[in-house]
Design an enzyme around this catalytic site. Structure first.
Site, PDB file in Angstrom:
ATOM      1  NE  ARG A  21      -4.256   0.122  -6.698  1.00  0.00           N
ATOM      2  CZ  ARG A  21      -3.948   1.362  -7.053  1.00  0.00           C
ATOM      3  NH1 ARG A  21      -3.489   1.618  -8.270  1.00  0.00           N
ATOM      4  NH2 ARG A  21      -4.096   2.358  -6.227  1.00  0.00           N
ATOM      5  CE1 TYR A  29      -1.036  -4.875  -2.077  1.00  0.00           C
ATOM      6  CE2 TYR A  29      -1.747  -4.068  -4.223  1.00  0.00           C
ATOM      7  CZ  TYR A  29      -1.775  -3.996  -2.842  1.00  0.00           C
ATOM      8  OH  TYR A  29      -2.572  -3.050  -2.235  1.00  0.00           O
ATOM      9  CE  LYS A  35      -8.579  -0.985  -6.036  1.00  0.00           C
ATOM     10  NZ  LYS A  35      -9.558  -0.012  -5.566  1.00  0.00           N
ATOM     11  CG  HIS A  78     -11.698   3.734  -6.628  1.00  0.00           C
ATOM     12  ND1 HIS A  78     -10.550   4.475  -6.439  1.00  0.00           N
ATOM     13  CD2 HIS A  78     -11.590   2.673  -5.786  1.00  0.00           C
ATOM     14  CE1 HIS A  78      -9.794   3.899  -5.531  1.00  0.00           C
ATOM     15  NE2 HIS A  78     -10.391   2.804  -5.115  1.00  0.00           N
ATOM     16  CB  SER A 122      -5.636   4.171  -3.295  1.00  0.00           C
ATOM     17  OG  SER A 122      -6.162   3.780  -4.533  1.00  0.00           O
ATOM     18  CB  CYS A 145      -8.173   9.243   0.763  1.00  0.00           C
ATOM     19  SG  CYS A 145      -6.800   9.955  -0.129  1.00  0.00           S
ATOM     20  CG  ASP A 157     -12.004  -0.314  -3.220  1.00  0.00           C
ATOM     21  OD1 ASP A 157     -11.586   0.852  -3.087  1.00  0.00           O
ATOM     22  OD2 ASP A 157     -11.444  -1.154  -3.950  1.00  0.00           O
ATOM     23  NE  ARG A 215      -3.857  -2.232   0.708  1.00  0.00           N
ATOM     24  CZ  ARG A 215      -4.716  -1.498  -0.025  1.00  0.00           C
ATOM     25  NH1 ARG A 215      -5.991  -1.775  -0.031  1.00  0.00           N
ATOM     26  NH2 ARG A 215      -4.267  -0.473  -0.720  1.00  0.00           N
TER      27      ARG A 215
HETATM   28  C1  OXD Z   1      -6.728   0.741  -3.836  1.00  0.00           C
HETATM   29  C2  OXD Z   1      -7.328  -0.376  -3.097  1.00  0.00           C
HETATM   30  O1  OXD Z   1      -5.521   0.732  -4.070  1.00  0.00           O
HETATM   31  O2  OXD Z   1      -8.534  -0.314  -2.835  1.00  0.00           O
HETATM   32  O3  OXD Z   1      -7.479   1.659  -4.194  1.00  0.00           O
HETATM   33  O4  OXD Z   1      -6.626  -1.344  -2.778  1.00  0.00           O
HETATM   34 MN    MN Z   2      -9.548   1.269  -3.831  1.00  0.00          MN
END
Ligand code: OXD
Ligand code: MN
Length: 591
Positions: free
Chosen positions: A78, A206, A215, A235, A257, A259, A284, A376
């Site tokens: 991102r 992406y 998002k 989130h 993100s 974590c 998420d 990913r």
């Molecule tokens: C983020 C994702 O960047 O979930 O938080 O991809």
């Molecule tokens: Mn996320």
């Protein structure tokens, strides 16, 4: 109803037809393809993507239905400094968002989009966020020239005819316009127009920038709509814990993100917890609304997982590993000569030789990583062996606890419970975490990430906190709020807590607190467990002293922390609710 002829217009909704027509004139594609979400369509588009070398078919014996994609090297995460909230008044976007005047941004973007799809196909991708029939579900339609986006949206959302069915003749749907353009970073814009429920995304391919349901819609636009309509777009993962007696409790948790949200959402309880089960509702995003019974109900608006691959193995997340064995799109991992995928942290030895995410030959002696750190998977949630059946329940699940957490090597104890709702909001609002590879930029610095929403809140953060404060009134039984940190380290840089499945021990204390079954000790931060209140049995070599270390609240660290927390508050001073300023004063005075 599914159209027999693939790609033909399959809706009679006037608002949809007019809007597609209007943008077709802007993009000037060679043809327009209307997606219906059918299996035949998936097959045809996948074959086309393989023929055009956008996807590589992986070894179908090992990984049935799985495909591989490499992104442009400049387009791997991102990109927050090219992400914009475009509102008439700048203060509506607030100091933590990049703001542009809508008409100016539209002028720039329509200029860029003019003729951008010449020689390409424009795909019309209708999708539903949330279980069909849910009062919380919402419809979006994405226009895109990326077949990779179409196939990914099919995994990540309930894509196709089902969305038109939910929409009927209404014109209340999110309008998303995406073009890959030339993938030039200078032409890259992720622009949100919350007042029009609209998104325009250019020059990227992406996921986080272009799978517009995620998002962009579910969080940035979603949070804006949520404030207006009296709910929360967060989130957060959602998980359910089932006790051996069959009692189910649901929690939602916000971590920045990369974590470990996906790992936590799919956790396997350790041997000590025989008979306990953790079920994933979402990994998420949570859409949550107070229900008529005064509890907070949550749905997962998504239908798939877009997870970070490196580090996924049978210890960190066996359920994710099982999930990504079928029907998965892999992006930017390494490719082996027998068309298998590899990444740093996968089980077993590295391959003797493979191709890295840039397509270069790679061997274990190579200095660089084979898989991009933000590579990913996009995998359907139905593959998850511990998918909660409630993930498809239109009612959602009642949330007993909200957990905030970050990646902190020091300062933050393993777990504590907020004193009350407002104190919990303060804890969420001041969350900090060391930065990761999920967003472009330096890795490993502490940044304040309120409720893990800093990159995703579509309006003024001060108003966002105020909305959280005011929604309390709609709940007779609000969730209890907790803070966790799995990442605290000792002086030698070793993790003080084993993490992964052992996090179940923390979770159990949290659940017991929610059900009024566990004690806690009062500290300046909140309520904490000691070794008599948290189950440490069977945790090899884990002494009460070690728990005391991971739970330590150190005065000097907190003096620094209070200063650091102030940086964000200064930035937001104009709109910060006074309740949070009082909370800060109270915290300081407790130290
Ligand atoms: C983020 C994702 O960047 O979930 O938080 O991809
Ligand atoms: Mn996320």
């Amino acid at each position: 109803m599914t159209n027999k002829t693939l790609g033909q217009c399959n809706t009679s909704n006037r608002a949809v037809l007019n809007w597609v027509d209007q943008w077709t004139k802007v993009f000037q594609p060679e043809k327009v393809y209307w997606c219906d979400g059918s299996a035949a369509e998936k097959e045809a588009l996948t074959a086309e993507a393989v023929a055009r070398e956008i996807l590589v078919e992986l070894n179908q014996q090992k990984l049935p239905g799985c495909y591989y994609h490499r992104s442009h090297p400049s387009d791997v995460a991102r990109i927050e400094d090219r992400t914009f909230i475009c509102t008439e008044a700048q203060e509506d976007a607030g100091p933590t968002n990049n703001w542009r005047l809508p008409r100016e941004m539209r002028r720039t973007l329509i200029g860029l989009c003019q003729g951008a799809m010449a020689g390409r196909t424009l795909y019309v991708v209708p999708y539903l966020m949330g279980p069909p029939g849910s009062a919380l579900a919402k419809v979006g339609i994405e226009l895109t020239d990326s077949i990779y986006v179409v196939l990914s949206m099919r995994v990540m959302t309930r894509m196709g005819q089902i969305a038109y069915e939910q929409l009927g003749n209404d014109d209340d749907f999110n309008r998303g316009m995406h073009t890959m353009l030339d993938l030039n970073p200078e032409h890259r814009y992720i622009a949100h127009f919350p007042q029009r429920n609209e998104i325009i995304s250019t020059s990227s391919n992406y996921g986080g920038n272009v799978l517009l349901g995620k998002k962009c819609f579910a969080l940035r636009i979603g949070s804006w709509l949520a404030r207006q309509e009296g709910w929360l777009a967060e989130h957060m993962l959602i998980l359910g814990v089932e006790s051996p007696q069959g009692e189910k409790t649901y929690v939602a948790a916000a971590f920045p993100s990369a974590c470990g949200k996906t790992n936590f959402a799919m956790m396997v309880p350790p041997a000590r917890f025989r008979g306990w089960k953790v079920w994933t509702v979402g990994d998420d995003i949570a859409w949550m609304k107070p229900g008529p019974d005064g509890q907070l109900y949550a749905i997962n608006p998504e239908a798939g997982y877009f997870g970070v691959v490196p580090g996924t193995n049978s210890k960190s997340n066996p359920n994710a590993l099982a999930t990504i064995q079928r029907d998965t799109l892999y992006t930017n991992v390494a490719l082996t000569p027998d068309l298998d995928v590899w990444w740093e942290g996968k089980d077993g030895d590295p391959p003797k030789e493979c191709f890295d995410w840039l397509g270069r030959k790679w061997t274990p002696e190579s200095k660089e990583k084979a898989a991009h750190p933000n590579s990913r998977f996009a995998a359907p949630m139905v593959n998850n062996p511990v998918l909660a059946p409630e993930a498809n329940d239109p009612q959602g699940v009642p949330i007993s606890a909200i957990i905030f957490g970050g990646r902190r090597s020091d300062t933050m104890p393993l777990v504590f419970q907020a004193f009350n709702w407002i104190n919990g909001i303060y804890i969420g609002a001041t969350m900090g975490s060391e930065t990761t590879a999920a967003a472009a930029g330096a890795v490993g610095q502490i940044r304040r990430d309120p409720m893990a929403m800093l990159p995703f809140c579509g309006y003024n953060m001060g108003d966002y906190f105020r909305h959280w404060i005011s929604i309390r009134k709609a709940m007779k039984h609000p969730p209890r709020i907790f803070h966790v940190n799995w990442f605290r380290k000792d002086v030698d840089g070793k993790f003080l807590w084993p993490g992964f499945g052992e996090n179940m021990r923390v979770l159990q204390w949290i659940l017991d607190r929610c059900r009024g079954r566990a004690n806690g000790n009062e500290t300046p931060l909140g309520w904490v467990p000691d070794n008599t209140q948290m189950d440490l049995e069977g945790l090899d070599g884990y002494t009460p002293e070690r728990l005391a270390k991971v739970q330590a609240i150190k005065h000097d660290e907190w003096v620094r922390e209070l200063h650091l927390q102030d940086e964000l508050f200064m930035k937001l001073h104009g709109t910060l609710p006074k309740e949070l300023i009082f909370e800060r004063e109270l915290l300081a005075s407790r130290f």
